[in-house]
Design an enzyme around this catalytic site. Structure first.
Site, PDB file in Angstrom:
ATOM      1  N   ASN A  59      15.584 -65.475  31.504  1.00 48.91           N
ATOM      2  CA  ASN A  59      15.018 -64.392  32.301  1.00 48.91           C
ATOM      3  C   ASN A  59      14.014 -64.926  33.326  1.00 48.91           C
ATOM      4  O   ASN A  59      14.025 -64.523  34.484  1.00 48.91           O
ATOM      5  CB  ASN A  59      14.328 -63.401  31.353  1.00 48.91           C
ATOM      6  CG  ASN A  59      14.650 -61.967  31.710  1.00 48.91           C
ATOM      7  OD1 ASN A  59      15.590 -61.713  32.467  1.00 48.91           O
ATOM      8  ND2 ASN A  59      13.881 -61.045  31.181  1.00 48.91           N
ATOM      9  N   HIS A 119      16.000 -61.254  36.350  1.00 49.41           N
ATOM     10  CA  HIS A 119      16.400 -60.139  35.473  1.00 49.41           C
ATOM     11  C   HIS A 119      17.895 -59.895  35.479  1.00 49.41           C
ATOM     12  O   HIS A 119      18.465 -59.544  34.464  1.00 49.41           O
ATOM     13  CB  HIS A 119      15.678 -58.859  35.901  1.00 49.41           C
ATOM     14  CG  HIS A 119      14.242 -58.843  35.522  1.00 49.41           C
ATOM     15  ND1 HIS A 119      13.829 -59.010  34.218  1.00 49.41           N
ATOM     16  CD2 HIS A 119      13.110 -58.692  36.255  1.00 49.41           C
ATOM     17  CE1 HIS A 119      12.500 -58.968  34.170  1.00 49.41           C
ATOM     18  NE2 HIS A 119      12.039 -58.782  35.406  1.00 49.41           N
ATOM     19  N   ASP A 155      17.133 -61.875  16.758  1.00 50.17           N
ATOM     20  CA  ASP A 155      16.460 -62.094  18.048  1.00 50.17           C
ATOM     21  C   ASP A 155      17.200 -63.207  18.776  1.00 50.17           C
ATOM     22  O   ASP A 155      17.574 -64.212  18.162  1.00 50.17           O
ATOM     23  CB  ASP A 155      15.008 -62.550  17.837  1.00 50.17           C
ATOM     24  CG  ASP A 155      14.064 -61.371  17.607  1.00 50.17           C
ATOM     25  OD1 ASP A 155      14.571 -60.238  17.411  1.00 50.17           O
ATOM     26  OD2 ASP A 155      12.844 -61.595  17.606  1.00 50.17           O
ATOM     27  N   ARG A 212      26.183 -67.728  10.258  1.00 53.61           N
ATOM     28  CA  ARG A 212      26.490 -69.025  10.862  1.00 53.61           C
ATOM     29  C   ARG A 212      27.488 -68.852  12.022  1.00 53.61           C
ATOM     30  O   ARG A 212      27.305 -69.387  13.101  1.00 53.61           O
ATOM     31  CB  ARG A 212      27.096 -69.931   9.792  1.00 53.61           C
ATOM     32  CG  ARG A 212      26.562 -71.357   9.804  1.00 53.61           C
ATOM     33  CD  ARG A 212      27.289 -72.192   8.764  1.00 53.61           C
ATOM     34  NE  ARG A 212      27.105 -71.707   7.395  1.00 53.61           N
ATOM     35  CZ  ARG A 212      26.109 -72.088   6.593  1.00 53.61           C
ATOM     36  NH1 ARG A 212      25.214 -72.958   7.015  1.00 53.61           N
ATOM     37  NH2 ARG A 212      25.994 -71.621   5.372  1.00 53.61           N
ATOM     38  N   ASP A 237      15.226 -58.558  23.628  1.00 53.19           N
ATOM     39  CA  ASP A 237      16.297 -59.400  23.085  1.00 53.19           C
ATOM     40  C   ASP A 237      16.433 -59.171  21.583  1.00 53.19           C
ATOM     41  O   ASP A 237      16.865 -60.048  20.858  1.00 53.19           O
ATOM     42  CB  ASP A 237      16.014 -60.867  23.406  1.00 53.19           C
ATOM     43  CG  ASP A 237      14.667 -61.322  22.870  1.00 53.19           C
ATOM     44  OD1 ASP A 237      13.957 -60.492  22.252  1.00 53.19           O
ATOM     45  OD2 ASP A 237      14.305 -62.498  23.070  1.00 53.19           O
ATOM     46  N   ASP A 274      20.042 -59.581  32.263  1.00 50.28           N
ATOM     47  CA  ASP A 274      20.872 -58.423  31.893  1.00 50.28           C
ATOM     48  C   ASP A 274      22.299 -58.858  31.575  1.00 50.28           C
ATOM     49  O   ASP A 274      22.915 -58.371  30.636  1.00 50.28           O
ATOM     50  CB  ASP A 274      20.894 -57.400  33.041  1.00 50.28           C
ATOM     51  CG  ASP A 274      19.577 -56.648  33.157  1.00 50.28           C
ATOM     52  OD1 ASP A 274      18.707 -56.856  32.283  1.00 50.28           O
ATOM     53  OD2 ASP A 274      19.421 -55.870  34.119  1.00 50.28           O
TER      54      ASP A 274
END
Lengths: 199, 348
Positions: free
Chosen positions: B206, B211, B198, B261, B241, B215
């Site tokens: 955002n 947006h 994530d 990492r 995401d 994007d």
């Protein structure tokens, strides 16, 4: 109506006016996908709609476009097989004219879904012939003007000199008057029985 | 007499009692352009294939009424069909002991028409030869039209299939592709690491920059992930995401640690969008197929998500590798979040 009819209209627009013009037509026909698939239409209403959109984009009357399509089917190199199949009709333009009565049946043999309008030479006074083009059903496409273009191009192909006049409609059927002024006015394009494609 | 036969069957020949041609129809004469056929022996011009007979006239006459298969002896050696009538004592057609033979090109018609440049006038008006040629050409034209239509449909199908496995925003694969890729790897007993990733702070980008900026960041992150992975790895976007990585052949825990990492560091490199600097990071939960005796993709995803949840619990920009000895608490919520199998849509 067979998808091949819609496909011919598409090919006509692309070969004559270019790909971009066809993209405009397709966009109007189906804004969602930007691409009209001629194979989706088995229904005459698709052909009617398609012709209306083409007329709008080209800013020309539908009849004039139909006539150009008739010429295109005979003269464009992409349609060489169509022109050959028509030349099978006879050795002279007059023979060809009379052979048109068999055309829907012949077309039906090759493509069972293709219902062409009924074609009949209903009057023949000397060198003046009247061809009646009758749609097969109330919703079918008649394409009478397309036969004007096709006849003119085929007369050229046979080297015959003709004048053509659209005499309007008589009920559902359209009447075309053909006056054959000379059978061998110009040089006919070559046609040999055995020169067919795919051999 | 000859004129009648010439009109009705232009491919006939009348033979005398010794097997010589007395008269040949005009079309038969055309296929022997080098000379008059009269006086030539029929069996010297045509080889009788069936029925097998001798070379004598008597043998030929014995084949009367039977379907004959012949071959033209001169090139191009066309096959012909024929039928023969033996002439009796009072025949008006020809001499006693002679024969009347009628021939046809049958299936060799297109070759014959081309080879001898035949025209409509070479066939009797009742002959179906011209109709046959017409049908052959009409069939060829139809087949070509259908073939082209088929190719177009095939192209459309391939395109639709590719779309079905692709996330349109980033060009990465989507959830459907995960099932396809992992089921193949599991079936082929090839080990891999599954990483649930994530983006951190993405929502902030955002919300504050809009947006379009979001994007852009998603595309940049996708590009970074593609660059950090190898060609046989797979990067997928599940929508929003959320990303998933399939790392082929990865079996060592240290290797996973090092890769995670490196990837997080790479994603923390600021992304510039229209003069604004966007800073994100990533949390990763990983699981090794090697840790299960019989890897199951749903179970692996649940474990990867549990590890991801644990990583997020410990802060941002962290990664956790699922350890079967000390499994993190399986979060029902985390599992459910990933259960949506709809294709990837635009970010929320």
């Amino acid at each position: 109506m067979h998808w091949l009819v819609n496909r011919s209209v598409e090919r006509f627009v692309r070969d004559t006016y270019g790909r971009e013009t066809w993209v405009e037509v397709a966009r109007l026909l189906d804004p969602d996908i930007d691409a009209f698939d001629a194979m989706q239409g088995f229904d005459a209403s698709v052909t009617h709609h398609l012709m209306a959109v083409v007329a709008k984009i080209l800013e020309r009357p539908a009849r004039a476009i139909e006539e150009d399509i008739g010429t295109y089917l005979v003269t464009h190199p992409h349609n060489a097989p169509v022109r050959r199949l028509l030349r099978f009709g006879g050795d002279s333009f007059e023979d060809f004219l009379h052979s048109l009565e068999d055309l829907p049946d012949r077309a039906h043999l090759a493509l069972p879904g293709l219902d062409l309008p009924r074609l009949e030479v209903i009057a023949c006074r000397g060198s003046v012939f009247t061809l009646a083009v009758t749609p097969t059903g109330p919703d079918s496409v008649c394409f009478g003007s397309a036969f004007m273009g096709l006849l003119r191009a085929m007369a050229d192909d046979y080297g015959a000199l003709v004048t053509l006049e659209h005499k309007g409609q008589d009920g559902a059927r359209e009447l075309i008057e053909v006056e054959l002024l000379a059978q061998d006015h110009g040089e006919a394009r070559a046609f040999a029985l055995g020169a067919g494609a795919g051999q | 007499m000859s004129a009648i036969f010439d009109t009705l069957c232009p491919m006939h020949a009348r033979l005398g009692a010794h097997g010589h041609i007395v008269h040949a129809g005009p079309t038969l004469q055309r296929i022997h352009p080098e000379g008059d056929l009269r006086g030539r022996r029929f069996l010297e011009l045509f080889e009788m294939r069936r029925p097998v007979t001798g070379q004598s006239m008597e043998a030929l006459r014995a084949a009367a009424g039977l379907p004959l298969r012949l071959r033209l002896r001169q090139p191009p050696g066309l096959a012909l069909k024929g039928v023969l009538v033996a002439l009796g004592p009072d025949s008006a057609v020809g001499p006693e002991g002679g024969a009347l033979v009628n021939l046809s090109f049958a299936i060799a018609l297109p070759d014959a028409v081309r080879a001898f440049d035949l025209t409509r006038a070479d066939f009797a008006a009742t002959d179906l030869a011209v109709e046959m040629l017409y049908l052959i050409e009409a069939k060829t034209m139809t087949m070509e039209a259908l073939h082209k239509a088929n190719l177009r449909l095939q192209g459309g199908k391939t395109e639709a299939e590719a779309k079905a496995f692709t996330d349109t925003l980033t060009g990465l694969g989507n959830r459907r592709l995960l099932d396809r890729v992992t089921s193949r790897m599991i079936a082929g007993e090839r080990d891999f690491a599954l990483m649930s990733l994530d983006l951190d702070f993405f929502k902030a980008v955002n919300d504050s920059l809009g947006h379009a900026a979001g994007d852009h960041v998603l595309r940049a992150a996708a590009q970074a992930m593609l660059e950090e992975t190898r060609s046989d790895d797979t990067v997928l976007r599940f929508g929003g995401d959320e990303f998933m990585l399939i790392l082929a052949g990865m079996t060592r825990r240290a290797e996973v640690d090092e890769f995670a990492r490196r990837l997080i560091a790479r994603l923390e490199v600021p992304i510039v969008y229209e003069g604004e600097t966007c800073r994100i990071s990533a949390s990763i939960g990983a699981v090794l197929s090697r840790d299960s005796d019989a890897p199951d993709i749903d179970a692996m995803m649940a474990k990867a998500d549990a590890a991801l949840y644990a990583a997020k619990q410990s802060g941002r920009g962290r990664h956790v590798l699922y350890d079967p000895k000390t499994p993190p608490v399986m979060q029902a919520k985390a599992t459910q979040r990933r259960a949506d199998t709809s294709p990837a849509g635009p970010p929320p």
